[in-house]
Scaffold this active site. Sequence first.
Site, mmCIF file in Angstrom:
data_model
loop_
_atom_site.group_PDB
_atom_site.id
_atom_site.type_symbol
_atom_site.label_atom_id
_atom_site.label_comp_id
_atom_site.label_asym_id
_atom_site.label_seq_id
_atom_site.Cartn_x
_atom_site.Cartn_y
_atom_site.Cartn_z
ATOM 1 N N LYS A 125 0.836 -1.206 0.000
ATOM 2 C CA LYS A 125 0.000 0.000 0.000
ATOM 3 C C LYS A 125 0.872 1.258 0.000
ATOM 4 O O LYS A 125 0.597 2.219 -0.714
ATOM 5 C CB LYS A 125 -0.942 -0.019 1.214
ATOM 6 C CG LYS A 125 -2.037 -1.069 1.068
ATOM 7 C CD LYS A 125 -2.784 -1.364 2.365
ATOM 8 C CE LYS A 125 -3.727 -2.541 2.137
ATOM 9 N NZ LYS A 125 -4.436 -2.977 3.348
ATOM 10 N N GLN A 157 -4.685 -1.659 9.593
ATOM 11 C CA GLN A 157 -4.548 -2.984 8.982
ATOM 12 C C GLN A 157 -5.134 -4.049 9.922
ATOM 13 O O GLN A 157 -4.781 -4.107 11.095
ATOM 14 C CB GLN A 157 -3.054 -3.262 8.705
ATOM 15 C CG GLN A 157 -2.787 -4.557 7.969
ATOM 16 C CD GLN A 157 -3.326 -4.546 6.541
ATOM 17 O OE1 GLN A 157 -3.181 -3.565 5.809
ATOM 18 N NE2 GLN A 157 -3.955 -5.642 6.142
ATOM 19 N N ASP A 203 -11.055 2.902 4.053
ATOM 20 C CA ASP A 203 -11.319 1.463 3.915
ATOM 21 C C ASP A 203 -12.826 1.207 3.741
ATOM 22 O O ASP A 203 -13.225 0.116 3.349
ATOM 23 C CB ASP A 203 -10.838 0.719 5.168
ATOM 24 C CG ASP A 203 -9.654 -0.188 4.886
ATOM 25 O OD1 ASP A 203 -9.408 -0.476 3.694
ATOM 26 O OD2 ASP A 203 -8.991 -0.610 5.853
#
Length: 286
Positions: free
Chosen positions: A55, A99, A122
């Site tokens: 990422k 994460q 997200d």
Amino acid sequence: MPQTGNIIDGKGMAAQIRSELKATVQTLSHQGTMPGLAVVLVGEDPASQLYVRGKIRACEEVGIYSEQIYLTSDVLEEEVLAVIDRLNDDQKIHGILVQLPLPVQIDPDRIIERIDPAKDVDGFHPQNMGRLVIGQHGFLPCTPHGIMEMLKRSDISITGKHVVVVGRSNIVGKPISFLLQREHATVTMCHSRTRELAHYTKQADILIAAAGKAHLLGRDHISPNTVVIDVGMNRLQGRKVVGDVDFEAVRELASHITPVPGGVGPMTIAMLLYNTVEAAKQRCKE
Ligand code: NAD
């Protein structure tokens, strides 16, 4: 439309999206806004470290400013919440990603709910999930969004199609089912308690496999000319990563098929960058 034979080239498609985003980021930067993403990683899980590195690399390629916050696996929930609060207030940061998975002492729902919904790139915050369900504008979760983009860029029409989704998780199965319904698909959801899975999957015009079980779906599960989207990423003992679909067994049958790796995975990261750029654009409008 990056495609080789019937294989949908997610890697190539994601590269195309990144180059489109790079141009947008340049324009935004000239206007005085550099999009910024903060990635919070708790613990030393090697797979999570790999995803985070991917990422960050993608951010660098596109010109997005990124910050990585590493916390040890014994960190307290309150400390993670304090990091989120700081990032919520940080003007350089437009998107926050935590994460997953998190260590057992930390409740992921509490962490996600603490993220400012305007920075929830997200798309996991209940506010953004709720908006998705009722068809309002909000951040879409990256994997389902990436799948929709793949279908669109491959000129695969969705209206009136029967889509069978295998898996009902909050991050893939459930949200993709709502996005598909928005685009007028008829959706069947299958999950771990579904009896006679093949009975349903064989009826699919488009099959989306998101169960996390290596080679769960083979020739007996798929009818000729099905579009097969494989979300699964299952690491075998020899470290090789395979999908939920037995690619070699069904590739001739499918009208289109995504490979693993190189299919849905790169699209997920591309949509994370897309959401970060959108978050920066939104802030510019305020
Ligand atoms: P999850 O474990 O949260 O959910 C799995 C779902 O599959 C559950 O709803 C379960 O009911 C269903 N399921 C499990 N076994 C089944 C079976 N035998 N038959 C039918 N349904 C079954 O998983 P998740 O987070 O949704 O991820 C699913 C897979 O997708 C994993 O392999 C994950 O690594 C992968 N994934 C990939 C990306 C990407 O970017 N490519 C992103 C997210 C997840």
